[in-house]
Design a protein around this motif. Sequence first.
Motif, short mmCIF file in Angstrom:
data_model
loop_
_atom_site.label_atom_id
_atom_site.label_comp_id
_atom_site.label_asym_id
_atom_site.label_seq_id
_atom_site.Cartn_x
_atom_site.Cartn_y
_atom_site.Cartn_z
N GLN A 52 0.85 -1.20 0.00
CA GLN A 52 0.00 0.00 0.00
C GLN A 52 0.88 1.24 0.00
OE1 GLN A 52 -2.52 0.93 3.50
NE2 GLN A 52 -4.23 1.11 2.05
N TRP A 57 -4.62 8.81 -3.44
CA TRP A 57 -4.67 8.95 -4.89
C TRP A 57 -4.39 10.37 -5.36
CZ3 TRP A 57 -4.26 5.73 -8.70
CH2 TRP A 57 -4.69 4.42 -8.60
N PRO A 77 -10.28 7.43 -9.41
CA PRO A 77 -10.44 6.88 -8.05
C PRO A 77 -10.69 7.98 -7.03
CG PRO A 77 -8.48 5.98 -9.14
CD PRO A 77 -8.96 7.12 -9.98
N PRO A 83 -4.14 3.76 -2.48
CA PRO A 83 -4.08 2.56 -3.31
C PRO A 83 -2.91 1.65 -2.98
CG PRO A 83 -3.11 4.38 -4.50
CD PRO A 83 -3.60 4.95 -3.17
N THR A 84 -3.01 0.42 -3.41
CA THR A 84 -1.86 -0.49 -3.43
C THR A 84 -1.15 -0.30 -4.77
OG1 THR A 84 -3.14 -2.28 -4.44
CG2 THR A 84 -3.09 -2.18 -2.01
N GLU A 87 -3.35 -1.58 -7.52
CA GLU A 87 -4.42 -0.66 -7.90
C GLU A 87 -3.87 0.52 -8.70
OE1 GLU A 87 -7.46 -1.46 -4.15
OE2 GLU A 87 -5.82 0.00 -3.95
N LEU A 88 -2.69 1.02 -8.33
CA LEU A 88 -2.06 2.09 -9.09
C LEU A 88 -1.83 1.65 -10.53
CD1 LEU A 88 -0.63 4.94 -8.90
CD2 LEU A 88 1.49 3.65 -8.53
N ASP A 91 -5.63 0.70 -12.21
CA ASP A 91 -6.63 1.77 -12.28
C ASP A 91 -6.10 3.08 -12.86
OD1 ASP A 91 -8.28 -0.06 -11.06
OD2 ASP A 91 -8.08 0.80 -9.05
#
Length: 217
Positions: A52, A57, A77, A83-84, A87-88, A91
């Motif tokens: 994380q 974000w 987002p 984010p992790t 996710e970065l 997303d």
Amino acid sequence: MMSLAPLPVAVIGAGPVGLAAAARLIERAISVVVFEQAGHAGASVAEWGHVQLFSPWRFNIDEAAADLLSETGWARPQDDAIPTGKELLHDYLEPLASHPLMAKGLRLNARVEAVVRKDRSRIGSEGRSSAPFEVVWQDQSGARRRDTFRAVIDASGTWTHPNPLGLDGLPVDGERENADRIAYGIPDVKGALRADYAGSKVLVVGAGHSAINTVLD
């Protein structure tokens, strides 16, 4: 004197910084070529996808990149969510790299070997500052290529070039000999690499956020 204005700008590395730099150039209608040695954008981020981030974000999205993505129906987002790495990547970085204006200049599996001033000797300074840059690189097939640019932005990062353990910047005794037993990144000790660490005595060198979070895991 040769005008450099028609030449593109080279960006080395398709991670968060490299893609943000490319987005800023696209915003200014400057042609850009992004060299990425891996087969996809954000390759280093993928290696610490389980981690994380330390910031939400809103500090990890470049506004020029966001403007580009907004044209594609991208769902931004939540600004305050943290984010992790995964996710970065999924997303933000992958959609950004896939944008048509970004994708046309993205060179994947492209390993940069050297950056030089075109037709200038290393030991000569006359006319050097006004000469364009030449990037020597290998493409996916292994062919060696040379392309000319008005400027070069190095966003390759340090993930693949970690510091050795010694405080003086040199490897400590035994470090090279035991390199296959040393993880320099942030290993996924709770997930994919759990079996490599479970039941073992592990030495963690360092006391920063990454080291302590790995200890906690």
